[in-house]
Scaffold this motif. Structure first.
Motif, mmCIF file in Angstrom:
data_model
loop_
_atom_site.group_PDB
_atom_site.id
_atom_site.type_symbol
_atom_site.label_atom_id
_atom_site.label_comp_id
_atom_site.label_asym_id
_atom_site.label_seq_id
_atom_site.Cartn_x
_atom_site.Cartn_y
_atom_site.Cartn_z
ATOM 1 N N GLN A 158 0.836 -1.205 0.000
ATOM 2 C CA GLN A 158 0.000 0.000 0.000
ATOM 3 C C GLN A 158 0.873 1.259 0.000
ATOM 4 N N ARG A 159 1.940 1.255 0.808
ATOM 5 C CA ARG A 159 2.842 2.411 0.843
ATOM 6 C C ARG A 159 3.545 2.595 -0.496
ATOM 7 N N VAL A 160 3.983 1.513 -1.104
ATOM 8 C CA VAL A 160 4.647 1.596 -2.411
ATOM 9 C C VAL A 160 3.674 2.104 -3.458
ATOM 10 N N ARG A 161 2.465 1.579 -3.447
ATOM 11 C CA ARG A 161 1.453 2.023 -4.410
ATOM 12 C C ARG A 161 1.149 3.506 -4.231
ATOM 13 N N ALA A 162 1.010 3.955 -2.990
ATOM 14 C CA ALA A 162 0.716 5.379 -2.717
ATOM 15 C C ALA A 162 1.861 6.255 -3.183
ATOM 16 N N ARG A 163 3.071 5.795 -2.958
ATOM 17 C CA ARG A 163 4.251 6.583 -3.354
ATOM 18 C C ARG A 163 4.307 6.754 -4.875
ATOM 19 N N PHE A 164 4.022 5.686 -5.604
ATOM 20 C CA PHE A 164 4.093 5.769 -7.053
ATOM 21 C C PHE A 164 2.875 6.431 -7.669
ATOM 22 N N SER A 165 1.754 6.404 -6.972
ATOM 23 C CA SER A 165 0.554 7.043 -7.542
ATOM 24 C C SER A 165 0.577 8.570 -7.371
ATOM 25 N N THR A 166 1.383 9.063 -6.431
ATOM 26 C CA THR A 166 1.465 10.510 -6.240
ATOM 27 C C THR A 166 2.507 11.153 -7.134
ATOM 28 N N ASN A 167 3.364 10.344 -7.735
ATOM 29 C CA ASN A 167 4.411 10.899 -8.630
ATOM 30 C C ASN A 167 3.925 11.058 -10.035
#
Length: 139
Positions: free
Chosen positions: A130-139
């Motif tokens: 979830q953290r990885v997905r959130a990090r890449f979805s905000t970039n």
């Protein structure tokens, strides 16, 4: 939201079942545990060990703690357990007991850590994803 004691109870039963799978090398028991994991991945409410906890154990423990757990990480962990036990069952039933043994040992390690220490590896993996997905979805 889940009573955190329920998944630990399920992990205790799972640990016992997986020890029996390791001792007997039973592909059919591994397959049965895979089905239990699949049910938990689909819905914790209808997972067999969760049902046993709610029906027979929870009422003797008193009210659940104020802090409840979200069900999504637990369901994800059940899916990971399903994958391990599907491989284990396939290994045992196809005559590749080493594959079954390794997959079962992996699942047992995760179940035992949850039962004994409350450390759910699948839940931690879910949160990391979830953290990885959130990090890449905000970039």
């Amino acid at each position: 939201m889940l009573d955190p004691r329920g998944p630990r109870f399920a992990a205790m039963i799972t640990s016992v079942v997986l020890v029996v799978v390791l001792i007997t090398g039973s592909g059919w028991l591994a397959l049965a545990q895979a089905v239990v994991f699949a049910a938990g991945a689909a819905s914790i409410r209808y997972a067999p060990y969760s049902w046993i906890y709610r029906k027979f154990v929870a009422r003797h423990l008193g009210p659940p703690p104020a802090e409840r757990e979200p069900s999504e990480p637990v369901r994800f962990a059940q899916g990971v357990g399903f994958a391990f036990m599907a491989v284990a069952a396939a290994g045992y039933l196809a005559g590749a007991p080493l594959v079954g043994l390794i997959a079962t040992a992996g699942a047992l390690t995760a179940a035992f850590l949850n039962a004994a220490f409350g450390l759910c590896l699948g839940c931690e993996m879910y949160l990391l994803l979830q953290r990885v997905r959130a990090r890449f979805s905000t970039n």
